[in-house]
Design an enzyme around this catalytic site. Structure first.
Site, PDB file in Angstrom:
ATOM      1  N   LYS A   1       0.827  -1.206   0.000  1.00 31.49           N
ATOM      2  CA  LYS A   1       0.000   0.000   0.000  1.00 31.49           C
ATOM      3  C   LYS A   1       0.872   1.271   0.000  1.00 31.49           C
ATOM      4  O   LYS A   1       0.455   2.310  -0.505  1.00 31.49           O
ATOM      5  CB  LYS A   1      -0.925   0.020   1.215  1.00 31.49           C
ATOM      6  CG  LYS A   1      -1.865  -1.176   1.339  1.00 31.49           C
ATOM      7  CD  LYS A   1      -2.898  -1.214   0.235  1.00 31.49           C
ATOM      8  CE  LYS A   1      -4.029  -2.192   0.516  1.00 31.49           C
ATOM      9  NZ  LYS A   1      -3.632  -3.611   0.396  1.00 31.49           N
TER      10      LYS A   1
HETATM   11  C1  LIG Z   1      -4.270  -4.752  -0.082  1.00 31.93           C
HETATM   12  C2  LIG Z   1      -3.442  -5.983  -0.163  1.00 31.93           C
HETATM   13  C3  LIG Z   1      -3.639  -6.946  -1.178  1.00 31.93           C
HETATM   14  C4  LIG Z   1      -4.746  -6.831  -2.214  1.00 31.93           C
HETATM   15  O1  LIG Z   1      -4.557  -5.777  -3.118  1.00 31.93           O
HETATM   16  P1  LIG Z   1      -5.786  -5.209  -4.001  1.00 31.93           P
HETATM   17  O2  LIG Z   1      -5.257  -4.028  -4.702  1.00 31.93           O
HETATM   18  O3  LIG Z   1      -6.863  -4.882  -3.005  1.00 31.93           O
HETATM   19  O4  LIG Z   1      -6.202  -6.299  -4.926  1.00 31.93           O
HETATM   20  C5  LIG Z   1      -2.781  -8.038  -1.217  1.00 31.93           C
HETATM   21  N1  LIG Z   1      -1.808  -8.196  -0.287  1.00 31.93           N
HETATM   22  C6  LIG Z   1      -1.595  -7.306   0.703  1.00 31.93           C
HETATM   23  C7  LIG Z   1      -0.523  -7.565   1.688  1.00 31.93           C
HETATM   24  C8  LIG Z   1      -2.408  -6.163   0.809  1.00 31.93           C
HETATM   25  O5  LIG Z   1      -2.187  -5.288   1.810  1.00 31.93           O
END
Ligand SMILES: *Cc1c(COP(=O)(O)O)cnc(C)c1O
Length: 495
Positions: free
Chosen positions: A113
């Protein structure tokens, strides 16, 4: 370039409008009217650039109204050695002959993120200036763990913004909770909500839709804004790392320009893999986009049958950031595949809202099958995959990344397609120590920070500093509220 609502192409706005206000007034997602193409020699140019320079190059193509020097300033602030513990920002690790991990967790919160949430605050505050918005942007976030901490780090002490995060009291890991409750910054606050993630999420959505509450906030000089991946300002910085990864693979001598590279992405809200799709459409020679889900495999079924159906049991898994049954960003893919026939997308979304289900038509489905593959991996598979990857490849992965690694193996077995592939690694394994320790056959005696030390001892690896630094950090937030008290919690912060 203009941005249109996925549900009504007549609802148009500029790049800054899309980023400042997040959602279109009709509930659709702002999406570029056309996807820009990279020039023929762009990859040769990009190859010689640093990550922050590549970010400017790629984002410029989408952001009319933002100058290159402005974006260069943002990029330098977002992607630097103080924030990221790897000079490449998003480095690639070779796992075996044809498998490569794109590590997106070297930022301040150790999950992917950060790649977007370090950039979004700069794009957003600039957007507010360009839109002539005088009110303070009040960022409300409901989180199951990673987004909350990522947004707190991104928005801390950013002028013209305040941020308030709500997390489900018993729905995040102890490490994630501590990461949030020790957050520094003058403009931040963190609240635990009794209930599960859906309660926190519906509470936030309700506040966004409550007109009278909005007017009350306007009188206090603030308006509500969102940091989640329905905002274009979060999808765009994610396109960059796919472009960048292709360049790095060329620089590493693993592929020649033009050769295909498959991508396997652990997916929840469909933001990360959607960015891969845009990179491919821009002209990056990506092959199959492989969508990996956990036991909440609504997307796997969708790609297999053309039916999206959220009427199904919800599972809590060891990959909580993918425990999701409504993948919001899928709407943007439908927009691309219906060639701007926004009434078709609106039809699907209306059906989803009314019945929890929709079925796509033939041409959309054929397009989808050309670009994507999909499979899922349950918790038992995750455990086996973490253990095997560690024992056979000496590479330690977290449960989310393991979902993708396992799905890539399934894909290769069933198709025989051994094109070099990038597994998107979305979190540091040290963020999910109890599950990883269990996978490695170690008894995990504790859920808290001691489990980090235990995993370090078990593997001989060093945990990232942002996690080990949590030891002894003062806890600043301990608020617990009922799910009906979230409006009061916002008011309390505005006193
Ligand atoms: C948010 C997240 C995901 C999923 O990503 P999206 O963009 O929602 O598909 C996968 N792995 C981790 C560790 C995340 O924090």
């Amino acid at each position: 370039m203009y941005y249109v609502s996925t549900r009504d192409k007549l609802q148009k706005t500029t790049a800054s409008g899309a980023i400042a206000y997040g959602l279109a007034p009709d509930g659709g997602l702002y999406t570029p009217e056309a996807i820009p193409s990279l020039a023929g020699n762009a990859l040769d140019t990009l190859k010689g650039m640093t990550y922050p320079q590549r970010a400017v190059y790629v984002m410029s193509a989408y952001l009319d109204g933002y100058s290159a020097s402005e974006l260069a300033g943002f990029s330098a602030k977002a992607y630097n050695r103080e924030k990221f513990d790897d000079p490449q920002i998003a480095p690639i690790r070779q796992v075996d002959e044809d498998t490569f991990a794109l590590e997106l967790w070297h930022g301040p919160t150790c999950a992917f993120k950060d790649m977007a949430l370090q950039m979004l605050p700069h794009l957003l505050t600039a957007a507010l200036r360009k839109e002539g918005e005088k009110k303070t942007a009040y960022i409300l976030v409901a989180t199951s763990g990673d987004t909350g901490k990522g947004a707190l780090e991104g928005f801390r002490d950013v002028a013209g913004t305040r941020i308030q995060v709500f997390y489900p009291k018993d729905g995040v890991s102890p490490i994630q909770e501590l990461q949030m409750n020790t957050q520094e910054g003058e403009n931040v606050s963190v609240w635990a909500v009794e209930g599960n993630f859906d309660h926190a999420q519906s509470g936030v959505k309700y506040l966004f839709s409550d007109k009278r509450f909005g007017e009350e906030l306007a009188r206090k000089g603030v308006f509500l804004s969102s940091a989640n991946s329905i905002n274009w300002g979060r999808v765009l910085p994610q396109i960059v790392y796919y472009v960048s990864a292709y360049c790095d693979m060329m620089n590493m001598g693993k592929i020649e320009k033009g050769e295909k590279l498959n991508v396997c992405v652990p997916t929840g809200n469909f933001g990360d893999i959607l960015a891969a799709y845009y990179a491919k459409r821009m002209g990056v020679p990506l092959g199959r986009l492989i969508c990996a889900s956990n036991s909440n495999c609504v997307l796997t079924d969708f790609f297999a049958t053309g039916v999206y159906d959220r009427n199904r049991p919800f599972y809590k898994t060891t990959s909580p950031s993918m425990d999701i049954l409504i993948s919001s960003n899928l709407e943007r893919l439908l927009h691309a595949y219906t060639y701007g026939d926004t009434s078709q997308v609106k039809g699907y979304m209306d059906q989803l809202a009314e019945t929890g289900r929709y079925q796509i038509l033939g041409n959309v489905r054929r397009n989808m099958e050309r670009d994507f593959a999909a499979a899922y991996c349950d918790d038992a598979g995750v455990m086996r995959c973490i253990a095997a990857t560690w024992e056979e490849k000496k590479y330690l992965i977290d449960p989310h990344t393991a979902v993708a690694m396992d799905v890539l193996n399934q894909y290769r077995k069933s198709t025989g397609d051994h094109t070099p592939a990038l597994v998107v690694s979305t979190a540091s394994p040290f963020k999910f120590c109890p599950a990883v320790l269990e996978a490695l056959g170690s008894q995990c005696s504790t859920q808290g920070l001691e489990s980090i030390v235990q995993l370090e001892k078990r593997t001989g690896l060093q945990a990232p500093a942002p996690l080990t630094n949590l030891v002894g950090k003062p806890v600043r937030f301990q608020n617990v509220i009922g799910k009906d008290d979230m409006a009061s919690a916002v008011r309390a912060m505005l006193e």
